[in-house]
Design a protein around this motif. Structure first.
Motif, PDB file in Angstrom:
ATOM      1  N   UNK A  14       0.810  -1.214   0.000  1.00 57.17           N
ATOM      2  CA  UNK A  14       0.000   0.000   0.000  1.00 57.17           C
ATOM      3  C   UNK A  14       0.847   1.269   0.000  1.00 57.17           C
ATOM      4  N   UNK A  15       2.132   1.130   0.266  1.00 56.81           N
ATOM      5  CA  UNK A  15       3.021   2.296   0.273  1.00 56.81           C
ATOM      6  C   UNK A  15       4.037   2.263  -0.866  1.00 56.81           C
ATOM      7  N   UNK A  16       4.061   1.172  -1.618  1.00 56.47           N
ATOM      8  CA  UNK A  16       5.077   0.995  -2.655  1.00 56.47           C
ATOM      9  C   UNK A  16       4.744   1.665  -3.979  1.00 56.47           C
ATOM     10  N   UNK A  17       5.630   1.480  -4.919  1.00 58.64           N
ATOM     11  CA  UNK A  17       5.508   2.079  -6.243  1.00 58.64           C
ATOM     12  C   UNK A  17       4.224   1.636  -6.956  1.00 58.64           C
ATOM     13  N   UNK A  18       3.803   0.402  -6.740  1.00 54.62           N
ATOM     14  CA  UNK A  18       2.626  -0.145  -7.411  1.00 54.62           C
ATOM     15  C   UNK A  18       1.388  -0.115  -6.505  1.00 54.62           C
ATOM     16  N   UNK A  19       1.347   0.861  -5.600  1.00 57.68           N
ATOM     17  CA  UNK A  19       0.224   0.963  -4.659  1.00 57.68           C
ATOM     18  C   UNK A  19      -1.108   1.162  -5.372  1.00 57.68           C
ATOM     19  N   UNK A  20      -1.105   1.808  -6.531  1.00 58.05           N
ATOM     20  CA  UNK A  20      -2.343   1.987  -7.299  1.00 58.05           C
ATOM     21  C   UNK A  20      -2.924   0.653  -7.735  1.00 58.05           C
ATOM     22  N   UNK A  21      -2.062  -0.251  -8.152  1.00 61.13           N
ATOM     23  CA  UNK A  21      -2.509  -1.587  -8.557  1.00 61.13           C
ATOM     24  C   UNK A  21      -3.009  -2.364  -7.345  1.00 61.13           C
ATOM     25  N   UNK A  22      -2.275  -2.258  -6.243  1.00 64.61           N
ATOM     26  CA  UNK A  22      -2.697  -2.918  -5.002  1.00 64.61           C
ATOM     27  C   UNK A  22      -4.080  -2.420  -4.583  1.00 64.61           C
ATOM     28  N   UNK A  23      -4.276  -1.117  -4.582  1.00 63.08           N
ATOM     29  CA  UNK A  23      -5.559  -0.535  -4.175  1.00 63.08           C
ATOM     30  C   UNK A  23      -6.684  -0.964  -5.102  1.00 63.08           C
ATOM     31  N   UNK A  55       9.349 -10.076 -21.202  1.00 63.48           N
ATOM     32  CA  UNK A  55       9.678 -11.272 -20.418  1.00 63.48           C
ATOM     33  C   UNK A  55       8.489 -11.746 -19.591  1.00 63.48           C
ATOM     34  N   UNK A  56       8.005 -12.920 -19.885  1.00 63.20           N
ATOM     35  CA  UNK A  56       6.871 -13.488 -19.158  1.00 63.20           C
ATOM     36  C   UNK A  56       7.134 -13.577 -17.653  1.00 63.20           C
ATOM     37  N   UNK A  57       8.359 -13.889 -17.196  1.00 60.47           N
ATOM     38  CA  UNK A  57       8.595 -13.971 -15.751  1.00 60.47           C
ATOM     39  C   UNK A  57       8.301 -12.682 -14.979  1.00 60.47           C
ATOM     40  N   UNK A  58       8.224 -11.545 -15.667  1.00 58.76           N
ATOM     41  CA  UNK A  58       7.892 -10.307 -14.965  1.00 58.76           C
ATOM     42  C   UNK A  58       6.523 -10.431 -14.296  1.00 58.76           C
ATOM     43  N   UNK A  59       5.641 -11.224 -14.881  1.00 55.19           N
ATOM     44  CA  UNK A  59       4.282 -11.400 -14.383  1.00 55.19           C
ATOM     45  C   UNK A  59       4.149 -12.594 -13.436  1.00 55.19           C
ATOM     46  N   UNK A  60       5.280 -13.144 -13.005  1.00 53.53           N
ATOM     47  CA  UNK A  60       5.251 -14.313 -12.109  1.00 53.53           C
ATOM     48  C   UNK A  60       4.664 -13.938 -10.750  1.00 53.53           C
ATOM     49  N   UNK A  61       4.028 -14.907 -10.130  1.00 52.89           N
ATOM     50  CA  UNK A  61       3.439 -14.726  -8.802  1.00 52.89           C
ATOM     51  C   UNK A  61       4.472 -15.093  -7.747  1.00 52.89           C
ATOM     52  N   UNK A  62       5.084 -14.096  -7.140  1.00 52.30           N
ATOM     53  CA  UNK A  62       6.100 -14.310  -6.104  1.00 52.30           C
ATOM     54  C   UNK A  62       5.496 -13.945  -4.758  1.00 52.30           C
ATOM     55  N   UNK A  63       5.458 -14.911  -3.864  1.00 55.33           N
ATOM     56  CA  UNK A  63       4.805 -14.675  -2.584  1.00 55.33           C
ATOM     57  C   UNK A  63       5.766 -14.400  -1.440  1.00 55.33           C
ATOM     58  N   UNK A  65       8.949 -12.387   0.661  1.00 57.75           N
ATOM     59  CA  UNK A  65       9.329 -11.015   0.967  1.00 57.75           C
ATOM     60  C   UNK A  65      10.412 -10.491   0.029  1.00 57.75           C
ATOM     61  N   UNK A  66      11.174 -11.378  -0.580  1.00 56.06           N
ATOM     62  CA  UNK A  66      12.253 -10.939  -1.457  1.00 56.06           C
ATOM     63  C   UNK A  66      11.811 -10.855  -2.922  1.00 56.06           C
ATOM     64  N   UNK A  67      10.497 -10.852  -3.166  1.00 56.46           N
ATOM     65  CA  UNK A  67       9.977 -10.743  -4.523  1.00 56.46           C
ATOM     66  C   UNK A  67      10.002  -9.305  -5.010  1.00 56.46           C
ATOM     67  N   UNK A  68       9.478  -9.104  -6.189  1.00 54.16           N
ATOM     68  CA  UNK A  68       9.439  -7.784  -6.801  1.00 54.16           C
ATOM     69  C   UNK A  68       8.245  -6.980  -6.297  1.00 54.16           C
ATOM     70  N   UNK A  69       8.387  -5.663  -6.300  1.00 59.31           N
ATOM     71  CA  UNK A  69       7.333  -4.798  -5.772  1.00 59.31           C
ATOM     72  C   UNK A  69       6.032  -4.915  -6.570  1.00 59.31           C
ATOM     73  N   UNK A  70       6.141  -5.129  -7.889  1.00 58.11           N
ATOM     74  CA  UNK A  70       4.924  -5.258  -8.694  1.00 58.11           C
ATOM     75  C   UNK A  70       4.175  -6.538  -8.340  1.00 58.11           C
ATOM     76  N   UNK A  71       4.900  -7.639  -8.145  1.00 59.05           N
ATOM     77  CA  UNK A  71       4.258  -8.905  -7.777  1.00 59.05           C
ATOM     78  C   UNK A  71       3.683  -8.829  -6.363  1.00 59.05           C
ATOM     79  N   UNK A  72       4.362  -8.116  -5.487  1.00 66.07           N
ATOM     80  CA  UNK A  72       3.863  -7.921  -4.127  1.00 66.07           C
ATOM     81  C   UNK A  72       2.524  -7.189  -4.158  1.00 66.07           C
TER      82      UNK A  72
END
Length: 140
Positions: A14-23, A55-63, A65-72
């Motif tokens: 909710x505070x990260x770069x992709x907070x709009x997507x999260x919201x 790159x398809x892996x950009x859209x991977x589901x990483x659960x 804490x060390x994943x990417x901010x967009x996947x988070x």
């Protein structure tokens, strides 16, 4: 309701770069959001990086804490990516099946918490009774 770890992920998302997507994803009532890369860009307010289109892996589901901010952003919102079409630049965000309600929906799609449709089938047949005494009268 949420574990300490889940709360931590939600706070970061909710505070990260992709907070709009999260919201946006957190506010969805539907189980699936079919969208395009450009619609995701509208939601987040900036362009996706070139790697999201290459790159398809950009859209991977990483659960973790060390994943990417967009996947988070989407995993913390309880979603996961599916049906990613790199050529058409489309994908779906589906609700993760992790809650008790989601598992119940999978096992028993129509359960007591839902309203059942009411349909008239005509007049109640004359002489028909659903009283226990009437149902078992002839058997004893």
């Amino acid at each position: 309701m949420y574990s300490t770890q889940e709360t931590k992920y939600r706070e970061k998302a909710s505070a990260g770069k992709y907070r709009g997507l999260y919201s946006h994803l957190s506010g969805l009532q539907s189980t699936e959001w079919k969208t395009s890369f450009s619609e995701v860009e509208s939601v987040i307010g900036f362009g996706l990086p070139p790697s999201a289109r290459r790159h398809r892996p950009w859209w991977a589901n990483q659960r973790s804490d060390n994943g990417h901010s967009h996947a988070l952003a989407w995993t913390a919102a309880g979603r996961e990516t599916a049906e990613v079409d790199m050529d058409a630049e489309t994908l779906s965000f589906k609700r993760q099946k992790s809650s008790e309600t989601d598992l119940l929906d999978e096992i028993w799609p129509v359960h007591p918490t839902r309203t059942w449709p009411v349909r008239s089938v005509g007049k109640w047949p004359e002489g028909l009774s659903l009283r226990r005494e009437d149902m078992y009268e002839d058997r004893w």
